[in-house]
Design a protein around this motif. Structure first.
Motif, PDB file in Angstrom:
ATOM      1  N   UNK A   1      18.217  -9.362  10.048  1.00 36.02           N
ATOM      2  CA  UNK A   1      17.832  -8.221  10.866  1.00 36.02           C
ATOM      3  C   UNK A   1      16.318  -8.041  10.780  1.00 36.02           C
ATOM      4  N   UNK A   2      15.695  -7.718  11.888  1.00 40.15           N
ATOM      5  CA  UNK A   2      14.257  -7.463  11.894  1.00 40.15           C
ATOM      6  C   UNK A   2      13.940  -6.347  10.906  1.00 40.15           C
ATOM      7  N   UNK A   3      12.930  -6.553  10.076  1.00 43.54           N
ATOM      8  CA  UNK A   3      12.592  -5.578   9.037  1.00 43.54           C
ATOM      9  C   UNK A   3      12.282  -4.210   9.639  1.00 43.54           C
ATOM     10  N   UNK A   4      11.556  -4.182  10.750  1.00 37.01           N
ATOM     11  CA  UNK A   4      11.227  -2.896  11.373  1.00 37.01           C
ATOM     12  C   UNK A   4      12.494  -2.144  11.790  1.00 37.01           C
ATOM     13  N   UNK A   5      13.467  -2.883  12.313  1.00 31.70           N
ATOM     14  CA  UNK A   5      14.723  -2.252  12.721  1.00 31.70           C
ATOM     15  C   UNK A   5      15.467  -1.708  11.511  1.00 31.70           C
ATOM     16  N   UNK A   6      15.512  -2.507  10.435  1.00 30.83           N
ATOM     17  CA  UNK A   6      16.208  -2.070   9.224  1.00 30.83           C
ATOM     18  C   UNK A   6      15.538  -0.823   8.643  1.00 30.83           C
ATOM     19  N   UNK A   7      14.214  -0.822   8.601  1.00 34.89           N
ATOM     20  CA  UNK A   7      13.503   0.343   8.063  1.00 34.89           C
ATOM     21  C   UNK A   7      13.737   1.590   8.913  1.00 34.89           C
ATOM     22  N   UNK A   8      13.804   1.408  10.230  1.00 31.38           N
ATOM     23  CA  UNK A   8      14.037   2.572  11.101  1.00 31.38           C
ATOM     24  C   UNK A   8      15.431   3.148  10.881  1.00 31.38           C
ATOM     25  N   UNK A   9      16.409   2.280  10.593  1.00 32.49           N
ATOM     26  CA  UNK A   9      17.770   2.748  10.302  1.00 32.49           C
ATOM     27  C   UNK A   9      17.783   3.567   9.012  1.00 32.49           C
ATOM     28  N   UNK A  10      17.112   3.056   7.985  1.00 33.49           N
ATOM     29  CA  UNK A  10      17.068   3.756   6.699  1.00 33.49           C
ATOM     30  C   UNK A  10      16.372   5.109   6.862  1.00 33.49           C
ATOM     31  N   UNK A  11      15.277   5.125   7.627  1.00 33.53           N
ATOM     32  CA  UNK A  11      14.563   6.381   7.885  1.00 33.53           C
ATOM     33  C   UNK A  11      15.448   7.386   8.629  1.00 33.53           C
ATOM     34  N   UNK A  12      16.201   6.870   9.615  1.00 38.61           N
ATOM     35  CA  UNK A  12      17.079   7.741  10.402  1.00 38.61           C
ATOM     36  C   UNK A  12      18.137   8.397   9.528  1.00 38.61           C
ATOM     37  N   UNK A  13      18.555   7.688   8.480  1.00 40.04           N
ATOM     38  CA  UNK A  13      19.580   8.210   7.571  1.00 40.04           C
ATOM     39  C   UNK A  13      18.976   9.060   6.447  1.00 40.04           C
ATOM     40  N   UNK A  14      17.644   9.198   6.475  1.00 38.08           N
ATOM     41  CA  UNK A  14      16.940   9.997   5.468  1.00 38.08           C
ATOM     42  C   UNK A  14      17.169   9.497   4.044  1.00 38.08           C
ATOM     43  N   UNK A  15      17.199   8.178   3.896  1.00 42.96           N
ATOM     44  CA  UNK A  15      17.325   7.563   2.572  1.00 42.96           C
ATOM     45  C   UNK A  15      15.942   7.051   2.159  1.00 42.96           C
ATOM     46  N   UNK A  16      15.432   7.416   0.999  1.00 40.71           N
ATOM     47  CA  UNK A  16      14.148   6.876   0.545  1.00 40.71           C
ATOM     48  C   UNK A  16      14.212   5.346   0.445  1.00 40.71           C
ATOM     49  N   UNK A  17      13.095   4.676   0.722  1.00 46.87           N
ATOM     50  CA  UNK A  17      13.110   3.214   0.650  1.00 46.87           C
ATOM     51  C   UNK A  17      11.721   2.681   0.304  1.00 46.87           C
ATOM     52  N   UNK A  18      11.722   1.419  -0.143  1.00 47.50           N
ATOM     53  CA  UNK A  18      10.484   0.699  -0.413  1.00 47.50           C
ATOM     54  C   UNK A  18      10.822  -0.782  -0.436  1.00 47.50           C
ATOM     55  N   UNK A  19       9.830  -1.634  -0.608  1.00 45.76           N
ATOM     56  CA  UNK A  19      10.084  -3.060  -0.759  1.00 45.76           C
ATOM     57  C   UNK A  19      10.526  -3.347  -2.191  1.00 45.76           C
ATOM     58  N   UNK A  20      11.418  -4.329  -2.337  1.00 39.80           N
ATOM     59  CA  UNK A  20      11.868  -4.710  -3.684  1.00 39.80           C
ATOM     60  C   UNK A  20      10.781  -5.526  -4.381  1.00 39.80           C
ATOM     61  N   UNK A  21      10.494  -5.147  -5.621  1.00 47.47           N
ATOM     62  CA  UNK A  21       9.518  -5.877  -6.425  1.00 47.47           C
ATOM     63  C   UNK A  21      10.160  -6.467  -7.681  1.00 47.47           C
ATOM     64  N   UNK A  22      10.864  -5.617  -8.433  1.00 53.58           N
ATOM     65  CA  UNK A  22      11.459  -6.067  -9.687  1.00 53.58           C
ATOM     66  C   UNK A  22      12.482  -5.039 -10.157  1.00 53.58           C
ATOM     67  N   UNK A  23      13.221  -5.417 -11.196  1.00 53.31           N
ATOM     68  CA  UNK A  23      14.207  -4.533 -11.810  1.00 53.31           C
ATOM     69  C   UNK A  23      13.565  -3.825 -12.996  1.00 53.31           C
ATOM     70  N   UNK A  24      13.781  -2.525 -13.113  1.00 53.60           N
ATOM     71  CA  UNK A  24      13.375  -1.843 -14.344  1.00 53.60           C
ATOM     72  C   UNK A  24      14.614  -1.387 -15.099  1.00 53.60           C
ATOM     73  N   UNK A  25      14.496  -1.288 -16.384  1.00 56.26           N
ATOM     74  CA  UNK A  25      15.663  -1.021 -17.235  1.00 56.26           C
ATOM     75  C   UNK A  25      16.060   0.455 -17.266  1.00 56.26           C
TER      76      UNK A  25
END
Length: 381
Positions: free
Chosen positions: A337-361
């Motif tokens: 899925x196009x990243x812009x489309x995916x981000x717009x869906x997440x924004x529409x659902x009011x879910x916070x988001x960011x790019x994945x970088x790493x796992x923290x414990x």
């Protein structure tokens, strides 16, 4: 003959239109030369891989030889062909390729899709197995695996997925999958009512027998199975798949169903790969609902990406009660899925988001969205 890896890499993984006559014609060249054991065919939307692996493990515990064909793989092609408890090794894989390639006219071998050729490869590798657990790809009636005569079909939960090939309604999708049955079929628990209605109608039309898992196993047997699985950390949907596998053992004539595995030796089925990381290759609404139930209210960081043909908005809506935020991970496929489309869906659902970088414990993570998402995550860490 071209080596297998190079040969498969020359084939496209996906087609917009599938030639339905291609695989049956190819199988006719193979069929007289390969003797197969009893075939159990798994069809449905969610749970084929885990149900098949549990059943294969049960059969193996009874001292018979068994092959399990599953797809897709996450990290290595060999994951698709499991024989007597191990993924096939490179040497045996190459031998199977040599056998299949020698039996097919070159133009036929070249015309087959990636999945079609892989299915023939698995059948050649499974020739000495007493039982073959064969998992359908995206379909049923027209699936490459459907060319083989089946002793038992197992129908795992059916939902909406791959509508461009299978039909728009759940009724159409169920009919396409259920027409793959040859002799008798076992239906897993949690089937939508319309699936049961379609199954009964097609059974009458085609003259096969249908069985329900919850009727094959009595309440004492179901309680015993759940008791055995109480301490292994399996999600509820895996326990339901274990019930189906045990019911299949009874239909195959095993009074004592064997020893249930302590865990499913199959990557990405609600798999705890670290103390705070669960990996699941689910990618549709049914899988999302099962994950929410399995998390039991626990909030997680969702590491996510998906394919363009998935209903990401519905999937994320289902998951939203257990999501703290979404972390989007890049995946390597033209079908993403196009990243812009995916981000717009997440924004529409009011879910916070960011790019994945790493796992923290400090937080709990769920990696979910597709096999590509699982592959990308495992390679990054």
């Amino acid at each position: 003959m071209i080596l297998l890896e190079k040969f498969l890499n020359s084939k496209p993984l996906y087609y917009d239109v599938i030639d339905l006559s291609r695989m049956p014609k190819a199988y006719e060249y193979i069929k007289p030369h390969i003797k197969l054991g009893k075939v159990i065919h798994l069809v449905g939307t969610n749970g084929k891989g885990s149900t098949g692996r549990i059943l294969s493990s049960l059969l193996l515990s009874k001292g018979v030889s068994v092959g399990h064909y599953t797809s897709p793989h996450i990290l290595k092609f060999n994951e698709r062909i499991w024989i007597n408890g191990r993924d096939i090794d490179d040497e045996r894989l190459e031998q199977a390729h040599k056998r299949v390639f020698s039996l097919l006219p070159e133009n036929v071998a070249n015309s087959l899709s990636y999945f079609e050729y892989t299915t023939l490869l698995a059948l050649a590798a499974f020739e000495r197995c007493d039982y073959i657990v064969l998992e359908a790809g995206l379909g049923g009636e027209f699936d490459a695996t459907n060319v083989v005569e089946k002793d038992l079909s197992i129908i795992v939960p059916i939902g909406k997925d791959h509508q461009q090939f299978l039909g728009d309604s759940l009724e159409e999708i169920a009919a396409t999958k259920l027409r793959s049955i040859d002799k008798k079929a076992l239906l897993s628990p949690n089937q939508p009512e319309i699936v049961l209605e379609v199954a009964k109608h097609i059974a009458t039309e085609k003259g096969y027998e249908i069985y329900l898992t919850q009727e094959i196993l009595n309440s004492n047997e179901r309680d015993e199975i759940y008791k055995n699985l109480a301490t292994n950390g399996w999600a509820d949907y895996l326990k339901d798949n274990a019930l189906t596998a045990v019911a299949a053992m009874k239909l195959l004539g095993f009074d004592d169903f064997g020893t249930l595995p302590e865990r499913v030796e199959l990557r990405g089925r609600f798999e705890k790969i670290a103390t705070n990381v669960i990996l699941d290759v689910g990618h549709n609404e049914l899988a999302a609902s099962a994950i929410v139930k399995a998390l039991k209210g626990k909030k997680v960081v969702l590491v996510y990406n998906t394919l363009e043909d998935k209903d990401a908005k519905t999937i994320l809506s289902i998951l939203s009660p257990v999501i703290k935020r979404v972390e989007i991970i890049p995946i390597q496929t033209q079908r993403q899925m196009a990243i812009d489309r995916l981000k717009s869906i997440v924004e529409e659902l009011n879910i916070p988001y960011c790019d994945f970088k790493s796992i923290n414990e400090e937080e709990e993570f769920l990696v979910f969205g597709s096999f590509y998402t699982a592959e990308a995550f495992l390679k990054m860490i």
